[in-house]
Design an enzyme around this catalytic site. Structure first.
Site, PDB file in Angstrom:
ATOM      1  N   TYR A 109       0.866  -1.185   0.000  1.00  0.00           N
ATOM      2  CA  TYR A 109       0.000   0.000   0.000  1.00  0.00           C
ATOM      3  C   TYR A 109       0.898   1.229   0.000  1.00  0.00           C
ATOM      4  O   TYR A 109       1.885   1.289   0.741  1.00  0.00           O
ATOM      5  CB  TYR A 109      -0.884   0.012   1.267  1.00  0.00           C
ATOM      6  CG  TYR A 109      -1.676   1.289   1.390  1.00  0.00           C
ATOM      7  CD1 TYR A 109      -2.956   1.387   0.870  1.00  0.00           C
ATOM      8  CD2 TYR A 109      -1.107   2.425   1.998  1.00  0.00           C
ATOM      9  CE1 TYR A 109      -3.671   2.566   0.947  1.00  0.00           C
ATOM     10  CE2 TYR A 109      -1.818   3.617   2.070  1.00  0.00           C
ATOM     11  CZ  TYR A 109      -3.090   3.681   1.545  1.00  0.00           C
ATOM     12  OH  TYR A 109      -3.784   4.855   1.615  1.00  0.00           O
ATOM     13  N   GLU A 197      -3.703   7.509  -3.776  1.00  0.00           N
ATOM     14  CA  GLU A 197      -3.605   6.214  -3.112  1.00  0.00           C
ATOM     15  C   GLU A 197      -3.300   5.139  -4.148  1.00  0.00           C
ATOM     16  O   GLU A 197      -4.016   5.024  -5.143  1.00  0.00           O
ATOM     17  CB  GLU A 197      -4.934   5.931  -2.417  1.00  0.00           C
ATOM     18  CG  GLU A 197      -4.869   4.794  -1.444  1.00  0.00           C
ATOM     19  CD  GLU A 197      -6.226   4.554  -0.763  1.00  0.00           C
ATOM     20  OE1 GLU A 197      -7.240   4.544  -1.462  1.00  0.00           O
ATOM     21  OE2 GLU A 197      -6.237   4.372   0.458  1.00  0.00           O
TER      22      GLU A 197
END
Ligand code: GDP
Ligand code: MN
Length: 390
Positions: A109, A197
């Site tokens: 991530y 993101e």
């Protein structure tokens, strides 16, 4: 403003960030064509909606033939995809992104957000990438790495290496990670991104030819900077936005749909927030946030009433005006115009204060229409809640 995954990937690619080869398709034929152009024998067909959680909801399909590409596109396009972020009604899929399937070795991530406490762009990374980052944050917050960026000097190489090391990247992947993080940061600064993101950022390829690649990206832009970001503004997909919000912004009104039944028309964002609080405090649920802004003309007030009433859940409207630049007489005139032109059937609770308040009240009283007036916000909210509760 949000954009689709494929738009975010195209944007990242323009900053030399590696993304898989892919193409956009609005129907099955186009999806097949895209897959043929990409080449290879394995593809991923991905539903393009603004919500996340598509993987778990069946919106990401890995397929092994052109026929399957067509079938996957057919089943996704035109359907409503329900993910944990869309709400039960789901989001209509109008396009799919077809991309070359990756041989995924590891998923990470990587996020760039504005940390309100430090008032700085902060890198957030985790070795536990993939689909369950919210769970990681809850259960094992120590697996989430944060690095704050000094705006005066920007993101430094050593910071990127620190983040990369912490999530377990090494060897040939290290310089790739540094380059990639700096490119995303540059993109963020250049394009007025509020939040970027990447999940997953993946190590792909064979053991002797490992590469870092962005497999999914979500970007959110600063609406107040869109005037200077033409290429970004062109990416806007109005189909993904609440039609009432789109209409409101066209009238210079700041409207956000909520899920209650008390419509709100307020001047000023702070007072609008306070009005939502007051309603909630009295046990009610606001149907929307709406800031008519300063200098609201009667036309603007009428537009505000119309947009609020487009929500079928609205059982009454709370008008809360503390006029500084605004004028209560204009607001009152606007309300009467709205009452008559829109044939309003729900009760209107009106609280007026500030500039020209006496004139405003007089106009309402002499109209012969059944406005319910209130002296202050608290009583206005209490009256509204009492009405919806019968
Ligand atoms: P999201 O669920 O909306 O965040 O959609 P993602 O694009 O992140 O896809 C969900 C998951 O699909 C990823 O975490 C991957 O593990 C998985 N996936 C499997 N194979 C592939 C592939 O070749 N490419 C991509 N993009 N994802 C893949
Ligand atoms: Mn994802």
């Amino acid at each position: 403003m949000n954009i689709h995954e494929y738009q975010a990937k195209e944007l990242l690619q323009s900053f030399a960030v590696p993304v898989p080869a892919g193409g956009i398709a609005f129907n099955a034929t186009q999806a097949r064509q895209a897959a043929e152009e990409i080449g290879g024998s394995r593809w991923v067909v991905k539903a393009q909606i603004h919500a996340g959680g598509r993987g778990k909801a069946g919106g990401v399909k890995v397929v092994n033939s052109l026929d399957e590409v067509g079938k996957a596109a057919d089943s996704l396009i035109g359907s409503r995809l329900v993910t944990h972020q869309t709400g039960p009604e789901g989001s209509l899929v109008q396009r799919v992104w077809v991309e070359q399937a990756s041989q995924i070795r590891q998923e990470f991530y990587l996020g760039f957000v504005i940390d309100r406490a430090s008032q700085r762009i902060t890198v957030i990374a985790s070795s536990e990438g993939g689909m369950d980052i919210e769970e990681v944050a809850k259960v094992s917050p120590e697996k989430i790495i944060k690095e704050v960026i000094d705006p005066a000097i920007g993101l430094r190489d050593f910071q990127c290496r620190k983040v990369a090391t912490a999530i377990g990247l090494k060897g040939k992947l290290m310089p790739q990670a540094v380059k990639l993080m700096k490119a995303i940061y540059r993109c963020m600064r250049d394009k007025d991104v509020l939040q970027a993101e990447v999940n997953p950022l993946a190590v792909v390829g064979s053991a002797d030819d490992e590469k870092l690649m962005v497999l999914d990206a979500k970007f959110n832009f600063d609406d107040n900077a869109l005037y200077r970001q033409r290429t970004i503004t062109e990416m806007r997909d109005l189909g993904e936005e609440d039609p009432k919000e789109v209409e409101a912004s066209g009238h210079g009104l700041n409207y956000i749909a909520l899920d209650g039944n008390i419509g709100c028309i307020v001047n000023g964002a702070g007072l609008a927030m306070a009005s939502l609080d007051a309603i909630t405090l009295h046990g009610g649920r606001p149907a929307n946030f709406l800031d008519v802004g300063g200098g609201a003309s009667p036309e603007k007030v009428t537009n505000a009433c119309r947009i609020v009433l487009e929500d079928p859940n609205v059982k009454c409207i709370l008008v809360n005006i503390f006029a500084g630049i605004n004028r209560c007489d204009w607001i009152a005139t606007g309300l009467i115009q709205a009452y008559e032109s829109l044939k309003i059937k729900v009760p209107l609770i009106v609280r007026l204060a500030g500039t020209n308040v006496e004139e405003g009240r007089k106009i309402l009283a002499e109209s012969g229409l059944s406005f319910i007036t209130a002296e202050n916000l608290d009583t206005a909210a209490a009256k509204a809640v009492a009405i919806v509760k019968g």
